[in-house]
Design a protein around this motif. Sequence first.
Motif, short mmCIF file in Angstrom:
data_model
loop_
_atom_site.label_atom_id
_atom_site.label_comp_id
_atom_site.label_asym_id
_atom_site.label_seq_id
_atom_site.Cartn_x
_atom_site.Cartn_y
_atom_site.Cartn_z
N THR B 19 -24.38 -7.02 9.70
CA THR B 19 -25.38 -8.09 9.72
C THR B 19 -25.82 -8.36 8.29
OG1 THR B 19 -27.23 -6.57 9.90
CG2 THR B 19 -26.19 -7.26 11.96
N PRO B 20 -26.39 -9.55 8.03
CA PRO B 20 -26.87 -9.85 6.66
C PRO B 20 -27.84 -8.80 6.13
CG PRO B 20 -26.79 -11.85 7.97
CD PRO B 20 -26.49 -10.72 8.92
N SER B 21 -28.72 -8.31 6.96
CA SER B 21 -29.68 -7.32 6.48
C SER B 21 -28.99 -6.01 6.12
CB SER B 21 -30.76 -7.08 7.53
OG SER B 21 -30.20 -6.56 8.71
N GLU B 22 -27.96 -5.66 6.89
CA GLU B 22 -27.20 -4.45 6.57
C GLU B 22 -26.48 -4.62 5.24
OE1 GLU B 22 -26.11 -2.74 11.03
OE2 GLU B 22 -24.80 -4.21 10.07
N ILE B 23 -25.92 -5.81 5.01
CA ILE B 23 -25.21 -6.07 3.76
C ILE B 23 -26.16 -5.93 2.57
CG2 ILE B 23 -24.04 -7.85 2.40
CD1 ILE B 23 -22.92 -8.91 5.09
N LEU B 24 -27.33 -6.50 2.71
CA LEU B 24 -28.32 -6.41 1.63
C LEU B 24 -28.67 -4.97 1.33
CD1 LEU B 24 -30.69 -9.38 2.54
CD2 LEU B 24 -29.17 -9.22 0.55
#
Lengths: 175, 203
Positions: B19-24
């Motif tokens: 997910t985008p938050s995981e990537i960040l």
Amino acid sequence: MSNLRLINETEVTTGISEFYVNNIFTDDFDIYKVVFNNISTASSSSCNLFHRFVDSSGIAVTSSKYTFQTLQIRDDGVSAQYRGDANTSVSRVLSDLSPEGHSSTNWIYNPTNTNSYTYYTGQSMSGISSVLRMGQQICVLEETSKITGFGFFVNGATTTFSTGVMRTYGLRVDA
Amino acid sequence: MTYLGTQPNDVKKNTGLYTPSEILQLEKDGHWGGSLELIEEQTVSGSPTTIDFTSIKENVYDVMFLSIENFIHSGSTANIGLRFYESGVLETGSVYKYSQNRVTTAGVMSEADRSTGASYILISPYSMNGGVGNYNINCHFYNFGNSNKYSFTTYQSVAEASSNGTGFGGGILPQASVVDGIQIYTFGRTITSGTAKLFGYKQ
């Protein structure tokens, strides 16, 4: 980006004779790569390490459902085969005191698929008492139960682990 | 359970998506990216007799993977071997140990090659005449950056020629030292084509 996803890295706890890591296999992946490195034990004598899987209750599987074969070849020409149809673990790889010890790369297939047995292949290298021991292993755990962990133990608890690390990677497969 | 970045929680089975938050968060932790990281790729050019990797990041990766692809040499019969650099100096002494099994399409299975003291680690399943076929070999390396450990390798190979064969085995440099380079060589033969890729496993 490569298709391997690092899921877990766990250092061996010094002084133990059983080392298992649980909650590394999930329904997220079907195929896993497990790498052991820098494994050493407290004794300068050769010790046998036997692999086992861990079930979803966090307990090492000890039923007589391991079908395996291990081929061990040596630089001095004395090779050996270990195999069994109904064993309680996978025999065997070897380790001893650093700077020798043990490293291996292993593949685990379908551990959480309750419609399939769990399959395992691996290649290992051990330097034991100045002798090279290369291992080639295959195994089927003939159970369809959910497997969530993996590791090994010192046969007979004859010594304890000193160092080591286990890393687990999931293999991404494009849909 | 500890996890480098996040719990296994892929959006879709087997896709390894984040997910985008995981990537960040993974970027912030320095863990973003696949877990097999290319260190260096070399494609044969000219007429080398060896391929040398001398910037292998042994202080970053304690386990590495080498893929040798479509290697062809010229001249008469030769094998492929490995040698290692210690602190920038190529170890050419008769100190390496190795052993391998091989299987051929001619029906031969044997523990054919081994040594308790060689100046190389043999990694090809058998020797071939130059230009008649190619080798594909993958190797794993362990403990190269650890000055307190011996350096290990395991490998699997296939040779494609008039008689095909595969091999698997391992080798040790039984010296507690830092290995900071890898040499692929063909016993003095000229390498005419091929690619070699060295990867590190993310820790």
